[in-house]
Design a protein around this motif. Structure first.
Motif, PDB file in Angstrom:
ATOM      1  N   GLU A  46       0.829  -1.208   0.000  1.00 50.09           N
ATOM      2  CA  GLU A  46       0.000   0.000   0.000  1.00 50.09           C
ATOM      3  C   GLU A  46       0.863   1.258   0.000  1.00 50.09           C
ATOM      4  O   GLU A  46       0.589   2.219  -0.729  1.00 50.09           O
ATOM      5  N   PHE A  47       1.928   1.258   0.800  1.00 50.51           N
ATOM      6  CA  PHE A  47       2.807   2.427   0.884  1.00 50.51           C
ATOM      7  C   PHE A  47       3.705   2.567  -0.342  1.00 50.51           C
ATOM      8  O   PHE A  47       4.270   3.627  -0.562  1.00 50.51           O
ATOM      9  N   SER A  48       3.865   1.492  -1.108  1.00 50.19           N
ATOM     10  CA  SER A  48       4.733   1.562  -2.294  1.00 50.19           C
ATOM     11  C   SER A  48       3.933   1.851  -3.562  1.00 50.19           C
ATOM     12  O   SER A  48       4.421   1.620  -4.671  1.00 50.19           O
ATOM     13  N   GLY A  49       2.705   2.332  -3.400  1.00 48.81           N
ATOM     14  CA  GLY A  49       1.928   2.707  -4.571  1.00 48.81           C
ATOM     15  C   GLY A  49       0.995   1.621  -5.055  1.00 48.81           C
ATOM     16  O   GLY A  49       0.545   1.664  -6.213  1.00 48.81           O
ATOM     17  N   GLY A  50       0.688   0.643  -4.216  1.00 47.86           N
ATOM     18  CA  GLY A  50      -0.240  -0.415  -4.613  1.00 47.86           C
ATOM     19  C   GLY A  50       0.346  -1.452  -5.535  1.00 47.86           C
ATOM     20  O   GLY A  50      -0.385  -2.192  -6.211  1.00 47.86           O
ATOM     21  N   LYS A  51       1.678  -1.541  -5.617  1.00 45.86           N
ATOM     22  CA  LYS A  51       2.315  -2.554  -6.462  1.00 45.86           C
ATOM     23  C   LYS A  51       2.097  -3.947  -5.868  1.00 45.86           C
ATOM     24  O   LYS A  51       1.975  -4.105  -4.665  1.00 45.86           O
ATOM     25  N   SER A  52       2.104  -4.950  -6.732  1.00 43.22           N
ATOM     26  CA  SER A  52       1.972  -6.327  -6.265  1.00 43.22           C
ATOM     27  C   SER A  52       3.267  -6.784  -5.608  1.00 43.22           C
ATOM     28  O   SER A  52       4.337  -6.201  -5.830  1.00 43.22           O
ATOM     29  N   ARG A  53       3.146  -7.850  -4.794  1.00 43.25           N
ATOM     30  CA  ARG A  53       4.325  -8.364  -4.106  1.00 43.25           C
ATOM     31  C   ARG A  53       5.385  -8.829  -5.114  1.00 43.25           C
ATOM     32  O   ARG A  53       6.581  -8.600  -4.918  1.00 43.25           O
ATOM     33  N   ILE A  61      11.384  -2.487  -5.626  1.00 44.72           N
ATOM     34  CA  ILE A  61      10.693  -1.230  -5.295  1.00 44.72           C
ATOM     35  C   ILE A  61      10.794  -0.966  -3.794  1.00 44.72           C
ATOM     36  O   ILE A  61      10.625  -1.870  -2.975  1.00 44.72           O
ATOM     37  N   GLU A  62      11.061   0.298  -3.439  1.00 39.04           N
ATOM     38  CA  GLU A  62      11.213   0.702  -2.049  1.00 39.04           C
ATOM     39  C   GLU A  62      10.149   1.735  -1.682  1.00 39.04           C
ATOM     40  O   GLU A  62       9.518   2.335  -2.556  1.00 39.04           O
ATOM     41  N   ILE A  63       9.946   1.936  -0.377  1.00 38.02           N
ATOM     42  CA  ILE A  63       9.112   3.039   0.102  1.00 38.02           C
ATOM     43  C   ILE A  63       9.999   4.280   0.158  1.00 38.02           C
ATOM     44  O   ILE A  63      11.057   4.267   0.802  1.00 38.02           O
ATOM     45  N   ASN A  64       9.573   5.345  -0.501  1.00 41.00           N
ATOM     46  CA  ASN A  64      10.406   6.540  -0.620  1.00 41.00           C
ATOM     47  C   ASN A  64       9.874   7.679   0.245  1.00 41.00           C
ATOM     48  O   ASN A  64       8.674   7.762   0.543  1.00 41.00           O
ATOM     49  N   GLU A 103      13.734   9.413  -2.033  1.00 39.45           N
ATOM     50  CA  GLU A 103      14.776   8.458  -1.660  1.00 39.45           C
ATOM     51  C   GLU A 103      14.194   7.359  -0.777  1.00 39.45           C
ATOM     52  O   GLU A 103      13.210   7.565  -0.079  1.00 39.45           O
ATOM     53  N   SER A 104      14.840   6.194  -0.821  1.00 37.61           N
ATOM     54  CA  SER A 104      14.392   5.078   0.012  1.00 37.61           C
ATOM     55  C   SER A 104      14.509   5.451   1.485  1.00 37.61           C
ATOM     56  O   SER A 104      15.521   6.006   1.921  1.00 37.61           O
ATOM     57  N   VAL A 105      13.467   5.146   2.242  1.00 35.80           N
ATOM     58  CA  VAL A 105      13.460   5.535   3.654  1.00 35.80           C
ATOM     59  C   VAL A 105      14.329   4.618   4.497  1.00 35.80           C
ATOM     60  O   VAL A 105      14.631   4.951   5.653  1.00 35.80           O
ATOM     61  N   SER A 106      14.733   3.461   3.948  1.00 35.67           N
ATOM     62  CA  SER A 106      15.368   2.475   4.828  1.00 35.67           C
ATOM     63  C   SER A 106      16.629   1.822   4.266  1.00 35.67           C
ATOM     64  O   SER A 106      17.312   1.122   5.004  1.00 35.67           O
ATOM     65  N   ARG A 107      16.935   1.990   2.989  1.00 35.34           N
ATOM     66  CA  ARG A 107      18.066   1.246   2.426  1.00 35.34           C
ATOM     67  C   ARG A 107      19.393   1.642   3.078  1.00 35.34           C
ATOM     68  O   ARG A 107      20.197   0.781   3.449  1.00 35.34           O
ATOM     69  N   LYS A 108      19.630   2.948   3.243  1.00 37.20           N
ATOM     70  CA  LYS A 108      20.875   3.381   3.890  1.00 37.20           C
ATOM     71  C   LYS A 108      20.908   2.938   5.350  1.00 37.20           C
ATOM     72  O   LYS A 108      21.962   2.550   5.859  1.00 37.20           O
ATOM     73  N   LEU A 109      19.756   2.992   5.998  1.00 36.39           N
ATOM     74  CA  LEU A 109      19.682   2.552   7.390  1.00 36.39           C
ATOM     75  C   LEU A 109      19.964   1.055   7.487  1.00 36.39           C
ATOM     76  O   LEU A 109      20.651   0.594   8.406  1.00 36.39           O
ATOM     77  N   ALA A 110      19.439   0.279   6.511  1.00 35.75           N
ATOM     78  CA  ALA A 110      19.686  -1.161   6.493  1.00 35.75           C
ATOM     79  C   ALA A 110      21.166  -1.457   6.274  1.00 35.75           C
ATOM     80  O   ALA A 110      21.723  -2.386   6.870  1.00 35.75           O
ATOM     81  N   GLN A 111      21.808  -0.660   5.438  1.00 34.30           N
ATOM     82  CA  GLN A 111      23.235  -0.853   5.198  1.00 34.30           C
ATOM     83  C   GLN A 111      24.034  -0.592   6.471  1.00 34.30           C
ATOM     84  O   GLN A 111      24.960  -1.347   6.807  1.00 34.30           O
ATOM     85  N   ALA A 112      23.663   0.468   7.200  1.00 33.02           N
ATOM     86  CA  ALA A 112      24.346   0.772   8.464  1.00 33.02           C
ATOM     87  C   ALA A 112      24.118  -0.340   9.485  1.00 33.02           C
ATOM     88  O   ALA A 112      25.040  -0.749  10.203  1.00 33.02           O
ATOM     89  N   LEU A 122       7.005  11.244   5.274  1.00 27.41           N
ATOM     90  CA  LEU A 122       6.394  10.692   4.068  1.00 27.41           C
ATOM     91  C   LEU A 122       5.152  11.491   3.733  1.00 27.41           C
ATOM     92  O   LEU A 122       4.541  12.131   4.601  1.00 27.41           O
ATOM     93  N   VAL A 123       4.784  11.423   2.455  1.00 24.23           N
ATOM     94  CA  VAL A 123       3.513  11.999   2.018  1.00 24.23           C
ATOM     95  C   VAL A 123       2.680  10.865   1.465  1.00 24.23           C
ATOM     96  O   VAL A 123       3.065  10.209   0.496  1.00 24.23           O
TER      97      VAL A 123
END
Length: 562
Positions: free
Chosen positions: A227-234, A242-245, A250-259, A273-274
């Motif tokens: 739902e947050f990624s624009g209604g894309k299928s799994r 596809i990421e949540i931006n 920008e991706s909200v979590s990719r850099k955090l996941a890398q850290a 987010l909007v």
């Protein structure tokens, strides 16, 4: 024994030599034929021997097979076969597998008795198709007893010349394999159900969650993520990465996941987010873990939680706290706030004046330890035998105080400071200090005055009681106890005037109208004009009563026995 006449033979040879040549040749030819036949017979015997040996080897090979068989042997159509009908033959292995009472002499009907009726009908159809049309079959059946499974494979065996040799049915015990497969299928069903339950679990979590592999690629997510990624299928999300931006795309979590992946520690941060035109404040988490019990594979689990309301509450709380601190700053009571790091966050002017501290130094946010050192240098801290132990105990209170605490600080200069410590909503403690030295002195003087008054009352011969401004008895002397034979416990309960008069009723005649008398006595006592009056006590003597209003609103009543 007749003698051979060699002379006769010689004469016969010379008379007809050609005949003898012919006879000799015929004899030689006959001997050659005899030797040839003897050799051929020996060769055939040898060949027959090896054929029988090969036949025995093949038979033993079949007997040694893990599979049993049952053969329907057809009569040979190319020769005059004495077998006119199909002959049945049961193998030793099959007899052992089915535990047949008649062993290898068992018929196919005896074999069919080991199967259930429906399976028996099915096997008969297979056999009919095999014998009529040579149709092969392969199927699995369960035995009646023991819960074992047999795989039956039927096929027709024919020679190169098209002659049908036999119809063969192979019996293989596949109980272990079948039970294993059934167990695996059951495990698969249970695992599938559990996997579906887990997917339902994460799909019904009310906020986005996702799973990243050791390459930081998203390999699973829930419906809220979609739902947050624009209604894309799994499938689209996983295949296209596809990421949540955030609001910047920008991706909200990719850099955090890398850290989190590099440090192998959970990470979190707030992002904006909007969604559907509404600005949201979200808290994103990335938690690493070792996948598949491998120290080399580090996956991360992510979550996105809406903290918009909490963020608003924090801002409102901060505004309210700022307003409260502004109010505290204007009060005469000394206030200070030390945060979780034991640093001075707030103080008012009264705090600086009470402890004689420079405001510019306080603005540097000194620690609580530094504050204690500073007021100790000014001899504004109670004298203690072990200052280090005292200071450590004071600092430990930051993690131990969960509700307001009051205590007194008796300073070397004679002052007494009342201190209140309470938990601060943002962490740390809030301190309130009040100089109560004058109040304590006043209270001490007042208590001394009360003590003097009590001594004076006890030294009087007349009975005296005093009612406070609240209408309750607060003082009496021993003379009153003796005069009215009063109960000390009753007087200690601070009775009112009405209750006190009721306790004196037994001293008056029972024939009198007590309510009227009591009302008259009370009227005289409370009258502003009546100074003294006489009470006639039945058989106890008369008493002169005097009432006087004191300056503090109290009423003093004096009883003098006449």
């Amino acid at each position: 024994m007749p003698m051979i006449d060699f002379e006769l033979l010689t004469d016969m040879y010379y008379a007809a030599p050609e005949l003898w040549y012919v006879l000799a040749f015929a004899a030689a030819a006959m001997l050659g034929v005899i030797f040839t036949e003897l050799f051929r017979i020996l060769h055939l015997k040898q060949k027959n021997y090896f054929l029988n040996r090969d036949r025995e080897r093949y038979a033993e090979t079949l007997y040694a097979s893990r599979d049993g068989y049952f053969a329907f042997i057809h009569p040979d159509e190319k020769v005059n076969d004495p077998r006119q009908h199909i002959v049945e033959r049961c193998s030793r292995r099959l007899a052992v597998i089915l535990n047949l009472p008649n062993g290898t002499k068992s018929s196919f009907e005896e074999i069919l008795k080991n199967f259930y009726k429906d399976d028996e009908k099915k096997i008969r159809k297979y056999i009919a198709l095999l014998q009529d049309d040579g149709v092969s079959f392969d199927d699995e059946f369960m035995l009646k007893n023991g819960g074992r499974y047999l795989r039956l494979s039927g096929s027709r065996i024919s020679g190169a010349d098209g002659n049908v040799y036999c119809d063969m049915i192979w019996f293989r015990d596949v109980s272990f394999e079948t039970n294993k497969i059934l167990g695996l299928e059951q495990d698969k069903t249970e695992a599938s159900a559990q996997s579906m339950q887990l997917q339902d679990l994460i799909d019904n979590i009310p906020f986005p969650v996702w799973l990243r592999d050791d390459k930081l690629n998203i390999v699973n997510c829930n419906k809220k993520f979609m739902e947050f990624s624009g209604g894309k299928s799994r499938e689209t999300i996983l295949n296209d990465g596809i990421e949540i931006n955030n609001v910047n795309g920008e991706s909200v979590s990719r850099k955090l996941a890398q850290a989190a992946h590099l440090s192998n520690r959970a990470k979190k941060e707030n992002v904006c987010l909007v969604k559907d035109g509404e600005r949201l404040v979200m808290e994103v988490f990335e938690t690493p873990f070792h996948a598949e019990e491998s120290l080399e594979k580090i996956y991360t689990v992510g979550a996105l939680v809406d903290v918009s309301e909490l963020d608003d509450l924090k801002r409102n709380l901060k505004r309210h706290q700022s307003a409260q601190l502004e109010i505290l700053g204007t009060l005469g009571t000394a206030f200070a706030v030390f945060n979780q790091q034991l640093k001075l966050d707030f103080y008012n002017k009264s705090f600086a004046e009470l402890w004689q501290l420079d405001e510019s130094w306080l603005d540097t946010q000194p620690s609580y330890s530094m504050f204690l050192d500073a007021i100790r240098e000014r001899r504004l801290l109670p004298e203690v035998p072990d200052y280090i132990l005292f200071k450590n105990g004071e600092q430990k209170q930051f993690s131990q105080i969960i509700e307001p605490r009051n205590d007194m600080l008796h300073l070397p200069n004679g002052k007494t400071i009342r201190r209140v410590r309470a938990p601060y909503p943002m962490g740390g403690l809030i301190f309130a200090y009040e100089d109560i030295s004058d109040r304590l002195a006043t209270t001490s003087a007042y208590n001394a005055l009360l003590s003097v008054r009590e001594e004076m009352l006890e030294n009087l011969f007349d009975a005296v009681i005093i009612f406070g401004s609240n209408g309750r008895l607060n003082s009496y002397n021993q003379a009153y106890l003796r005069l009215w034979k009063a109960d000390r416990a009753f007087l200690e309960n601070e009775p009112g005037l009405d209750e006190l008069l009721d306790s004196q009723r037994r001293f008056f005649s029972a024939d009198e109208d007590w309510d009227t008398l009591k009302k008259s006595i009370a009227g005289h006592l409370l009258s502003m004009t009546t100074k003294t009056f006489i009470l006639n006590r039945h058989q106890e003597g008369d008493v002169e009563v005097a009432a006087q209003n004191l300056s503090d609103g109290s009423l003093m009543i004096t009883y003098k026995k006449l």
